[in-house]
Design a protein around this motif. Structure first.
Motif, short mmCIF file in Angstrom:
data_model
loop_
_atom_site.label_atom_id
_atom_site.label_comp_id
_atom_site.label_asym_id
_atom_site.label_seq_id
_atom_site.Cartn_x
_atom_site.Cartn_y
_atom_site.Cartn_z
N GLY A 9 22.24 22.32 -11.71
CA GLY A 9 21.68 22.34 -10.36
C GLY A 9 20.91 23.62 -10.05
N PRO A 10 20.72 23.88 -8.77
CA PRO A 10 19.86 24.96 -8.32
C PRO A 10 20.26 26.34 -8.84
CG PRO A 10 21.00 23.90 -6.46
CD PRO A 10 21.27 23.08 -7.67
N ASN A 11 19.24 27.10 -9.17
CA ASN A 11 19.38 28.51 -9.60
C ASN A 11 19.96 28.67 -11.00
OD1 ASN A 11 18.39 29.80 -7.12
ND2 ASN A 11 20.23 28.89 -6.20
N LEU A 12 20.15 27.58 -11.71
CA LEU A 12 20.70 27.70 -13.06
C LEU A 12 19.61 27.74 -14.13
CD1 LEU A 12 23.78 25.45 -12.40
CD2 LEU A 12 23.81 27.91 -12.86
N GLY A 13 18.37 27.49 -13.73
CA GLY A 13 17.27 27.60 -14.67
C GLY A 13 16.93 29.04 -15.02
N ARG A 17 18.89 35.87 -16.53
CA ARG A 17 18.32 36.89 -15.63
C ARG A 17 19.04 36.89 -14.29
NH1 ARG A 17 13.31 35.07 -13.90
NH2 ARG A 17 13.45 33.07 -14.91
N ARG A 18 19.84 35.87 -14.04
CA ARG A 18 20.49 35.71 -12.75
C ARG A 18 21.85 36.41 -12.75
NH1 ARG A 18 23.22 30.27 -10.15
NH2 ARG A 18 23.77 31.24 -8.17
N GLU A 19 21.96 37.49 -11.98
CA GLU A 19 23.25 38.20 -11.84
C GLU A 19 24.07 38.12 -13.14
OE1 GLU A 19 24.91 37.76 -7.54
OE2 GLU A 19 24.01 35.83 -8.04
N ILE A 22 27.77 38.34 -13.45
CA ILE A 22 28.59 37.19 -13.04
C ILE A 22 28.40 36.02 -14.01
CG2 ILE A 22 28.98 35.44 -11.24
CD1 ILE A 22 28.05 37.50 -9.18
N TYR A 23 27.14 35.74 -14.35
CA TYR A 23 26.84 34.52 -15.10
C TYR A 23 26.57 34.74 -16.58
CZ TYR A 23 26.55 32.69 -10.36
OH TYR A 23 26.85 32.34 -9.07
N GLY A 24 26.50 36.00 -17.01
CA GLY A 24 26.29 36.28 -18.43
C GLY A 24 24.81 36.31 -18.80
N VAL A 72 28.18 18.51 -15.91
CA VAL A 72 27.46 18.78 -14.66
C VAL A 72 27.86 20.14 -14.10
CG1 VAL A 72 27.00 17.97 -12.31
CG2 VAL A 72 27.46 16.29 -14.13
N ASN A 73 26.89 21.03 -14.00
CA ASN A 73 27.10 22.23 -13.20
C ASN A 73 26.22 22.09 -11.97
OD1 ASN A 73 27.25 24.68 -11.93
ND2 ASN A 73 27.13 25.91 -13.81
N PRO A 74 26.83 21.76 -10.83
CA PRO A 74 26.04 21.49 -9.63
C PRO A 74 25.60 22.75 -8.90
CG PRO A 74 28.37 21.22 -9.16
CD PRO A 74 28.27 21.57 -10.62
N GLY A 75 25.99 23.94 -9.41
CA GLY A 75 25.69 25.17 -8.67
C GLY A 75 26.29 25.08 -7.27
N ALA A 76 25.56 25.57 -6.29
CA ALA A 76 26.09 25.59 -4.92
C ALA A 76 26.20 24.19 -4.32
CB ALA A 76 25.22 26.48 -4.04
N LEU A 77 25.63 23.17 -4.98
CA LEU A 77 25.79 21.80 -4.46
C LEU A 77 27.23 21.34 -4.57
CD1 LEU A 77 22.53 20.16 -5.84
CD2 LEU A 77 23.04 20.72 -3.46
N MET A 78 28.05 22.10 -5.31
CA MET A 78 29.47 21.78 -5.32
C MET A 78 30.06 21.78 -3.91
SD MET A 78 31.14 25.45 -6.60
CE MET A 78 32.84 24.93 -6.59
N ILE A 79 29.47 22.58 -3.04
CA ILE A 79 30.06 22.82 -1.73
C ILE A 79 29.82 21.66 -0.77
CG2 ILE A 79 30.00 24.36 0.28
CD1 ILE A 79 28.97 26.51 -1.88
N HIS A 99 31.63 25.33 -14.18
CA HIS A 99 31.12 26.51 -13.48
C HIS A 99 31.30 27.71 -14.39
CE1 HIS A 99 30.53 24.33 -9.78
NE2 HIS A 99 31.70 23.75 -10.00
N LEU A 100 30.23 28.45 -14.58
CA LEU A 100 30.30 29.62 -15.45
C LEU A 100 31.29 30.65 -14.92
CD1 LEU A 100 26.56 29.46 -15.41
CD2 LEU A 100 27.58 29.93 -17.62
N SER A 101 31.21 30.90 -13.63
CA SER A 101 32.07 31.92 -13.02
C SER A 101 33.38 31.29 -12.56
CB SER A 101 31.35 32.56 -11.83
OG SER A 101 31.08 31.59 -10.84
N ASN A 102 34.37 32.12 -12.38
CA ASN A 102 35.63 31.64 -11.82
C ASN A 102 35.48 31.56 -10.31
OD1 ASN A 102 38.15 31.07 -10.92
ND2 ASN A 102 39.17 32.80 -11.92
N VAL A 103 35.08 30.39 -9.84
CA VAL A 103 34.78 30.22 -8.42
C VAL A 103 35.99 30.54 -7.54
CG1 VAL A 103 32.83 28.65 -8.66
CG2 VAL A 103 35.15 27.72 -8.67
N TRP A 104 37.18 30.38 -8.09
CA TRP A 104 38.40 30.65 -7.31
C TRP A 104 38.59 32.13 -7.05
CZ3 TRP A 104 39.77 26.38 -5.23
CH2 TRP A 104 39.56 25.19 -5.91
C1 DQA Z 1 28.20 28.28 -10.26
C2 DQA Z 1 29.10 28.71 -9.11
C3 DQA Z 1 28.50 28.33 -7.77
O1 DQA Z 1 29.33 28.76 -6.72
C4 DQA Z 1 27.13 28.99 -7.62
O2 DQA Z 1 26.55 28.57 -6.40
C5 DQA Z 1 26.24 28.72 -8.76
C6 DQA Z 1 26.80 28.84 -10.10
C7 DQA Z 1 28.75 28.75 -11.62
O3 DQA Z 1 28.31 28.20 -12.62
O4 DQA Z 1 29.57 29.66 -11.67
O5 DQA Z 1 25.05 28.47 -8.60
O6 DQA Z 1 28.13 26.86 -10.28
#
Ligand code: DQA
Length: 143
Positions: A9-13, A17-19, A22-24, A72-79, A99-104
């Protein structure tokens, strides 16, 4: 040839380079290559798609209901990605949410996933390796 759907999903392309703290540093191309290598064990190919908008992601899901499983990594669409959730409700094969990061361990708004109740499993916090684990889980799950 059977195929696995790899949906991001969004911002994973812009992974790599993205943080990166957090994301490696792995790029999405790295991840797609690793998943492709894993599922090639079974002779499966990968249909990979990344989109910034929910509508485009839904289109990809609807066009690929014949895939054997999905990662499926939905990015913030998880919310609040309710439309993506509904598209996946009609998806006939198992899917693994990653999810790459530990969202918890992060902000409270990342603690809910509207997709997770439909997923066969959820992998969080293991970075890019989580996608490979998801691929392996599909190999295990799909006859
Ligand atoms: C993410 C975690 C989401 O909360 C965030 O909005 C992302 C990336 C992850 O892979 O850790 O875009 O899905």
């Amino acid at each position: 040839m059977s195929a696995v759907l790899l949906l991001n999903g969004p911002n994973l392309g812009i992974l790599g380079r993205r943080e990166p703290e957090i994301y490696g540093f792995d790029t999405l191309a790295d991840i797609e290559a690793a998943v492709t290598a894993t599922v090639s064990e079974r002779g499966w190919k990968v249909i990979a798609a990344q989109h910034e908008s929910e509508g485009e992601l839904i289109g990809v899901v609807q066009r690929n209901y014949d895939t054997v499983g999905a990662i499926v990594n939905p990015g913030a669409l998880m919310i609040a990605g309710w439309s993506l959730r509904d598209a996946l409700a009609s998806y006939p094969s198992p899917f693994i949410e990653v999810h790459l990061s530990n969202v918890w361990a992060r902000e409270a708004f990342r603690h809910e996933s509207v997709l997770a109740p439909l997923a066969s499993g959820v992998i969080v916090g293991l970075g890019a390796f989580g996608y490979q684990l998801a691929a392996r889980a599909l190999l295990h799950r799909v006859p």
